[in-house]
Design an enzyme around this catalytic site. Sequence first.
Site, mmCIF file in Angstrom:
data_model
loop_
_atom_site.group_PDB
_atom_site.id
_atom_site.type_symbol
_atom_site.label_atom_id
_atom_site.label_comp_id
_atom_site.label_asym_id
_atom_site.label_seq_id
_atom_site.Cartn_x
_atom_site.Cartn_y
_atom_site.Cartn_z
ATOM 1 C CG PHE A 13 33.891 28.605 40.381
ATOM 2 C CD1 PHE A 13 33.139 27.438 40.406
ATOM 3 C CD2 PHE A 13 33.222 29.811 40.256
ATOM 4 C CE1 PHE A 13 31.757 27.473 40.321
ATOM 5 C CE2 PHE A 13 31.841 29.862 40.156
ATOM 6 C CZ PHE A 13 31.100 28.689 40.183
ATOM 7 C CB CYS A 14 38.921 24.980 41.665
ATOM 8 S SG CYS A 14 40.530 24.193 41.542
ATOM 9 N N PRO A 15 41.055 27.583 41.313
ATOM 10 C CG PRO A 15 43.349 28.048 40.990
ATOM 11 C CD PRO A 15 42.002 28.061 40.277
ATOM 12 C CG ASP A 40 34.975 25.162 43.929
ATOM 13 O OD1 ASP A 40 34.238 24.666 43.070
ATOM 14 O OD2 ASP A 40 36.213 25.006 43.947
#
Lengths: 76, 130
Positions: A13-15, A40
């Site tokens: 997931f981000c980042p 994502d």
Amino acid sequence: MAERKIVDGRGSFCPGPLMELIAALKTVEVGDELEVLSTDKGSANDIPEWVNKVGHEYLSTREENGVWYIVVRRKK
Amino acid sequence: MSASKICVVVVSGSLERLQMAAMVASVAAVSEHEVLVFLSMNALPHFVKGAAAAAPAEGEMGRLMAEKKAPPFKMLFEQAAALGSARIYPCSMAMDVLGVDKAALEDYLEEATGLTRFLDLASGGQVWTF
């Protein structure tokens, strides 16, 4: 001919995918391409923003079966 | 080109706040901002080497992040320092209260720093508090 390296950020997931791209950029030559694989969607939007901001080249994004493929070129 | 100075002050030990602080610090650090992080209060014990306790979730998002594959906040802070140029300062007061020295903390942290010095370093920057 420029090399193209795959950066597999699927499942993160981000980042996470962005940070993996940045680590990979340090390992390739100027002019080489990197293709980030991400599941994502947020990263698919964020990576081109980052690439343009810091002065690399954003080439393309495509989505296939829930995976985004984002291609960038190292410019500096 | 340095866009601006971003100062991230982390005092919470909750997973959501540590995660958000790490996301801001890491993305800012790799986006040509100057990044300073100050770790104090309940945040600092998580940066003692071998810290066993996982950061507790405040709510649903924290629980979901723990279940899914969100990048661990400590990894993001380490990347902020390694891939960007973030400097991460442990609060000297919190270190005294915990009874730890620099060698007991993660290697990517800077020297113990008091508020007087951090306020001086942070002068003129944006301040983000978690």
